[in-house]
Design a protein around this motif. Sequence first.
Motif, short mmCIF file in Angstrom:
data_model
loop_
_atom_site.label_atom_id
_atom_site.label_comp_id
_atom_site.label_asym_id
_atom_site.label_seq_id
_atom_site.Cartn_x
_atom_site.Cartn_y
_atom_site.Cartn_z
N SER A 1 5.91 7.04 1.56
CA SER A 1 5.50 5.97 2.47
C SER A 1 5.10 4.70 1.73
CB SER A 1 4.32 6.45 3.31
OG SER A 1 4.67 7.57 4.08
N CYS A 2 5.33 3.58 2.39
CA CYS A 2 4.92 2.28 1.86
C CYS A 2 4.69 1.35 3.03
CB CYS A 2 6.00 1.71 0.94
SG CYS A 2 5.69 0.00 0.39
N THR B 1 0.83 -1.20 0.00
CA THR B 1 0.00 0.00 0.00
C THR B 1 0.86 1.25 0.00
OG1 THR B 1 -1.75 -1.15 1.24
CG2 THR B 1 -1.82 1.26 1.21
N GLN B 2 0.59 2.11 -0.96
CA GLN B 2 1.21 3.43 -0.99
C GLN B 2 0.07 4.43 -0.85
OE1 GLN B 2 3.94 2.12 -4.60
NE2 GLN B 2 4.60 4.11 -3.82
N SER B 3 0.01 5.09 0.28
CA SER B 3 -1.16 5.90 0.61
C SER B 3 -1.08 7.33 0.08
CB SER B 3 -1.35 5.93 2.13
OG SER B 3 -0.19 6.45 2.74
N GLN B 4 0.05 7.69 -0.51
CA GLN B 4 0.23 9.06 -1.01
C GLN B 4 0.22 9.03 -2.54
OE1 GLN B 4 4.03 8.87 0.69
NE2 GLN B 4 3.64 10.35 2.33
N THR C 1 3.42 6.51 -6.16
CA THR C 1 3.35 7.90 -5.70
C THR C 1 4.01 8.77 -6.75
OG1 THR C 1 3.45 7.33 -3.34
CG2 THR C 1 4.12 9.57 -3.96
#
Lengths: 115, 111
Positions: A22-23, A5-8, A109
């Motif tokens: 982030s990861c 998951t990369q939330s950015q 991202t």
Amino acid sequence: AQTVTQSQPEMSVQEAETVTLSCTYDTSESDYYLFWYKQPPSRQMILVIRQEAYKQQNATENRFSVNFQKAAKSFSLKISDSQLGDAAMYFCAYRRPYNTDKLIFGTGTRLQVFP
Amino acid sequence: NAGVTQTPKFQVLKTGQSMTLQCAQDMNHEYMSWYRQDPGMGLRLIHYSVGAGITDQGEVPNGYNVSRSTTEDFPLRLLSAAPSQTSVYFCASSFGGLGYTFGSGTRLTVV
């Protein structure tokens, strides 16, 4: 099943500044590999850095370093002294270390670098 | 130059047509794989091979076939192209999975 998951979806940074991407990942395995790949507009996939899960020490490649937190299943990428050429999509990826060839990628991202 | 060579770089197909995407590497890598990249979804594994004569399915194998008769080549066959197969396709090779070399990609459009 493992997930990454990369939330950015997008980040921006000013030239010469530092940015962290982030990861997070989900796995029940204790041994694995993690990667960060860069994809510039040319769409070529370029390996930035690799981390083996059994290694405590965070990997570093010139201006690129990672913060690997195994217990938290977190693998962030820090880019120091950002340059215009760092502008690209960055993908985090996970791989088991056994006789398989499955790279599992996050959604990426997009990093913009401003002068 | 050593590396992974993908051909063609661009292709437009009509629905129902078949074609083969070519991938060749000259690094004597055992592992080769095919990914597709769709907007907002990252790269997803289609098929992979850990050596000549050995192939296995990845995450999204339906509609694609592969074979690995030599170490160097790993072609991807689209049996009957569908608009859902419009994507960018990447071939990759690695030695033991420690570092991957990707081809430059094929942009495929199915109309």
